[in-house]
Write an enzyme that holds these catalytic residues in place. Structure first.
Site, PDB file in Angstrom:
ATOM      1  N   HIS A   1     -12.401 137.797  41.990  1.00  0.00           N
ATOM      2  CA  HIS A   1     -11.777 136.551  42.587  1.00  0.00           C
ATOM      3  C   HIS A   1     -10.115 136.163  43.016  1.00  0.00           C
ATOM      4  O   HIS A   1     -10.364 135.262  43.038  1.00  0.00           O
ATOM      5  CB  HIS A   1     -12.522 135.709  40.801  1.00  0.00           C
ATOM      6  CG  HIS A   1     -11.400 136.143  40.434  1.00  0.00           C
ATOM      7  ND1 HIS A   1     -10.823 137.041  39.259  1.00  0.00           N
ATOM      8  CD2 HIS A   1      -9.779 135.168  40.321  1.00  0.00           C
ATOM      9  CE1 HIS A   1     -10.030 137.053  38.788  1.00  0.00           C
ATOM     10  NE2 HIS A   1      -8.764 135.951  39.168  1.00  0.00           N
TER      11      HIS A   1
HETATM   12  C1  UD1 Z   1      -8.038 130.273  38.821  1.00  0.00           C
HETATM   13  C2  UD1 Z   1      -6.675 130.436  39.042  1.00  0.00           C
HETATM   14  C3  UD1 Z   1      -6.187 132.292  38.982  1.00  0.00           C
HETATM   15  C4  UD1 Z   1      -7.103 132.935  37.454  1.00  0.00           C
HETATM   16  C5  UD1 Z   1      -8.844 132.263  37.916  1.00  0.00           C
HETATM   17  C6  UD1 Z   1      -9.485 132.912  36.157  1.00  0.00           C
HETATM   18  C7  UD1 Z   1      -4.679 129.274  39.925  1.00  0.00           C
HETATM   19  C8  UD1 Z   1      -4.314 129.462  40.949  1.00  0.00           C
HETATM   20  N1  UD1 Z   1      -5.519 130.220  39.760  1.00  0.00           N
HETATM   21  O1  UD1 Z   1      -8.392 130.981  40.172  1.00  0.00           O
HETATM   22  O2  UD1 Z   1      -4.370 133.024  38.540  1.00  0.00           O
HETATM   23  O3  UD1 Z   1      -7.138 134.014  37.884  1.00  0.00           O
HETATM   24  O4  UD1 Z   1      -8.609 131.540  37.514  1.00  0.00           O
HETATM   25  O5  UD1 Z   1     -10.649 133.423  37.146  1.00  0.00           O
HETATM   26  O6  UD1 Z   1      -4.659 127.970  38.914  1.00  0.00           O
HETATM   27  N2  UD1 Z   1     -15.940 126.990  40.477  1.00  0.00           N
HETATM   28  C9  UD1 Z   1     -16.851 126.189  39.667  1.00  0.00           C
HETATM   29  N3  UD1 Z   1     -16.826 126.017  38.468  1.00  0.00           N
HETATM   30  C10 UD1 Z   1     -15.872 126.107  37.691  1.00  0.00           C
HETATM   31  C11 UD1 Z   1     -14.115 127.140  38.040  1.00  0.00           C
HETATM   32  C12 UD1 Z   1     -14.126 127.386  39.555  1.00  0.00           C
HETATM   33  O7  UD1 Z   1     -17.751 126.810  40.622  1.00  0.00           O
HETATM   34  O8  UD1 Z   1     -15.665 126.079  36.406  1.00  0.00           O
HETATM   35  C13 UD1 Z   1     -15.442 127.444  42.185  1.00  0.00           C
HETATM   36  C14 UD1 Z   1     -14.728 125.900  42.928  1.00  0.00           C
HETATM   37  O9  UD1 Z   1     -15.800 125.946  43.909  1.00  0.00           O
HETATM   38  C15 UD1 Z   1     -13.481 126.808  42.884  1.00  0.00           C
HETATM   39  C16 UD1 Z   1     -13.247 127.586  43.508  1.00  0.00           C
HETATM   40  O10 UD1 Z   1     -14.252 128.088  41.640  1.00  0.00           O
HETATM   41  O11 UD1 Z   1     -13.308 125.766  44.095  1.00  0.00           O
HETATM   42  C17 UD1 Z   1     -11.624 127.993  42.612  1.00  0.00           C
HETATM   43  O12 UD1 Z   1     -11.337 127.971  41.127  1.00  0.00           O
HETATM   44  P1  UD1 Z   1      -9.739 127.873  40.635  1.00  0.00           P
HETATM   45  O13 UD1 Z   1      -9.909 127.101  39.320  1.00  0.00           O
HETATM   46  O14 UD1 Z   1      -9.379 126.741  41.724  1.00  0.00           O
HETATM   47  O15 UD1 Z   1      -9.246 128.952  41.153  1.00  0.00           O
HETATM   48  P2  UD1 Z   1      -9.537 130.026  40.507  1.00  0.00           P
HETATM   49  O16 UD1 Z   1     -10.070 131.062  41.916  1.00  0.00           O
HETATM   50  O17 UD1 Z   1     -10.954 129.575  39.575  1.00  0.00           O
HETATM   51  N1  UDP Z   2     -14.460 137.319  31.968  1.00  0.00           N
HETATM   52  C1  UDP Z   2     -15.602 137.234  31.296  1.00  0.00           C
HETATM   53  N2  UDP Z   2     -16.436 137.232  31.946  1.00  0.00           N
HETATM   54  C2  UDP Z   2     -16.258 137.333  32.796  1.00  0.00           C
HETATM   55  C3  UDP Z   2     -15.085 137.619  33.691  1.00  0.00           C
HETATM   56  C4  UDP Z   2     -14.176 138.157  32.708  1.00  0.00           C
HETATM   57  O1  UDP Z   2     -15.126 136.961  30.114  1.00  0.00           O
HETATM   58  O2  UDP Z   2     -17.813 137.486  33.771  1.00  0.00           O
HETATM   59  C5  UDP Z   2     -13.016 137.614  30.993  1.00  0.00           C
HETATM   60  C6  UDP Z   2     -11.944 139.138  31.106  1.00  0.00           C
HETATM   61  O3  UDP Z   2     -12.963 139.985  29.686  1.00  0.00           O
HETATM   62  C7  UDP Z   2     -11.183 138.832  30.986  1.00  0.00           C
HETATM   63  C8  UDP Z   2     -10.886 137.625  31.042  1.00  0.00           C
HETATM   64  O4  UDP Z   2     -12.114 137.005  31.671  1.00  0.00           O
HETATM   65  O5  UDP Z   2     -11.016 138.791  29.661  1.00  0.00           O
HETATM   66  C9  UDP Z   2     -10.419 137.527  32.932  1.00  0.00           C
HETATM   67  O6  UDP Z   2     -10.036 136.201  33.614  1.00  0.00           O
HETATM   68  P1  UDP Z   2     -10.027 136.525  35.220  1.00  0.00           P
HETATM   69  O7  UDP Z   2     -10.820 137.971  35.504  1.00  0.00           O
HETATM   70  O8  UDP Z   2     -11.214 135.296  34.869  1.00  0.00           O
HETATM   71  O9  UDP Z   2      -8.532 135.833  35.660  1.00  0.00           O
HETATM   72  P2  UDP Z   2      -7.250 136.927  35.488  1.00  0.00           P
HETATM   73  O10 UDP Z   2      -7.315 137.595  34.104  1.00  0.00           O
HETATM   74  O11 UDP Z   2      -7.198 137.627  36.894  1.00  0.00           O
HETATM   75  O12 UDP Z   2      -6.052 135.232  35.842  1.00  0.00           O
END
Ligand code: UD1
Ligand code: UDP
Length: 352
Positions: free
Chosen positions: A204
């Protein structure tokens, strides 16, 4: 003591679950939970509140998705209103997302002390939005909780030792606390065509999803792996793949799952391939070899004995790492004693 805790993204719900539980077990603290709404799909947000018994947030700003500036700006405005109303002793922020950054900035400008859980993590890669968020949060923070000795060292190197404490990692607390529930929880995917032998993958990170060449390399490597790959797919990656790519036939895509399901899937896997920060650690804690689809890691303790191998997105490196025989050593000492949340509360009381 009154705390406003700010969460918004999946890994923050998981981290806050443990701290919030310990707060509820401790006399003399009131916690007000603020959800920014950064993550909002049922399987990216609500499932964690339900499964991990996190109280319903008192405030949900429902900011949703957007560019960095739009998302962070909306959060700043909403968080400021809540902090002005609640006047807490501390604002508690987690990790390195835009919700972390907004919480830190809104609070420091109101002279409300900021405490940062998972402080001191550094990739030294300023192209990552998370690196900017972490640096700012630590720079404006008043109390910094380092999860590992490396994080503590980074804070010392930046002249922040006097406000930093090594607490251990709340995600290690979390694994210890939930492990009984995990082993009893059968993976429902067993009945949904998930093979008994599989590699577990998540992707992601913006640097991978937003760069077609890197994403293509990851999918190419997956297609060449001998065996099945289970991919609980983050919505960001689902959108990136939908436009330009085909999923290889040995990759089974599923919706994002809850935390307990994810731990169970990790335990049952052969190895983990990921660009997630949290999942690298969980693989390490659970003794599963990990392959990190990035060019660096903040969690360098996990590299011990090749338990975590950094490959970037080079298919050759990924395939070699998949083939490598690794014997996990099971040494988790660098992540604390399993009571990071207790240490965090102790320091919050002492520094009030
Ligand atoms: C964010 C964090 C990242 C973290 C990740 C955990 C920032 C800059 N990044 O990244 O550090 O590792 O969360 O998962 O804060 N979207 C949906 N539904 C949701 C959420 C997101 O469809 O419930 C889609 C949207 O298209 C959105 C994209 O995912 O634009 C990215 O979501 P966003 O929260 O901006 O960043 P993450 O990539 O999730
Ligand atoms: N995780 C989860 N379901 C999923 C993928 C990840 O519960 O489908 C959990 C994972 O076990 C870990 C956390 O989400 O505890 C990590 O989050 P993510 O990878 O979204 O973000 P990051 O840690 O890279 O910021």
């Amino acid at each position: 003591m009154k705390i406003v805790s700010i969460v918004g993204a999946r890994p923050q719900f998981i981290k806050a679950a443990t701290v919030s539980r310990v707060i509820r077990e401790t006399k003399g603290i009131q916690e007000i939970l603020l959800h920014t709404g950064q993550h909002y799909d049922e399987n990216m947000s609500e499932v964690f509140f339900r499964e991990l018994d996190i109280p319903e947030p008192v405030y949900n700003l429902e900011v949703g998705s957007g560019s960095h500036a739009v998302q962070t700006g909306l959060m700043l405005k909403g968080i400021e209103e809540v902090l002005l109303k609640e006047k807490p002793d501390w604002t508690l922020i987690y990790g390195d997302t835009n919700s972390t950054l907004a919480g830190a900035l809104a609070s420091v400008k109101l002279h409300i002390p900021v405490a940062h859980v998972e402080a001191g993590l550094r990739s030294f890669n300023r192209d990552m939005p998370e690196e900017i968020n972490r640096i700012v949060a630590d720079r404006v923070g008043d109390l910094l909780f380092a999860p590992t000795p490396t994080a503590m060292k980074n804070l010392e190197n930046e002249g922040l030792a006097s406000i930093s404490c090594f607490t251990g990692d709340v995600m290690f607390d979390s694994i210890l606390y939930y492990s009984n529930k995990i082993t009893r929880e059968p993976s429902r995917y067993k009945s949904e065509g998930i093979p008994s032998h599989y590699y577990l993958a998540t992707v992601h990170r913006a640097e991978n999803t937003d760069d077609p060449e890197r994403l293509n390399n990851i999918l190419k490597a997956f297609s060449e792996i001998q065996g099945n790959i289970l991919l609980p797919l983050h919505p960001r990656t689902r959108k990136a793949i939908a436009h330009h790519f085909n999923i290889p036939s040995n990759v089974k895509v599923i919706e994002p799952v809850g935390y307990l399901e994810m731990l169970k899937l990790t335990m049952d896997s052969e190895k983990v391939l990921t660009d997630s920060g949290g999942l690298q650690k969980e693989a390490y804690f659970l003794g599963k070899p990990c392959i990190t689809l990035r060019t660096e890691t903040e969690w360098i303790e996990t590299l011990n004995n090749n338990q975590n191998i950094i490959t970037g997105t080079d298919p050759d490196k990924i395939l070699k790492a998949v083939a490598m025989k690794v014997t996990p050593s099971g040494n988790n000492n660098e992540f604390g004693d399993g009571n990071a949340a207790g240490a965090i509360l102790k320091y919050l009381f002492l520094s009030r």
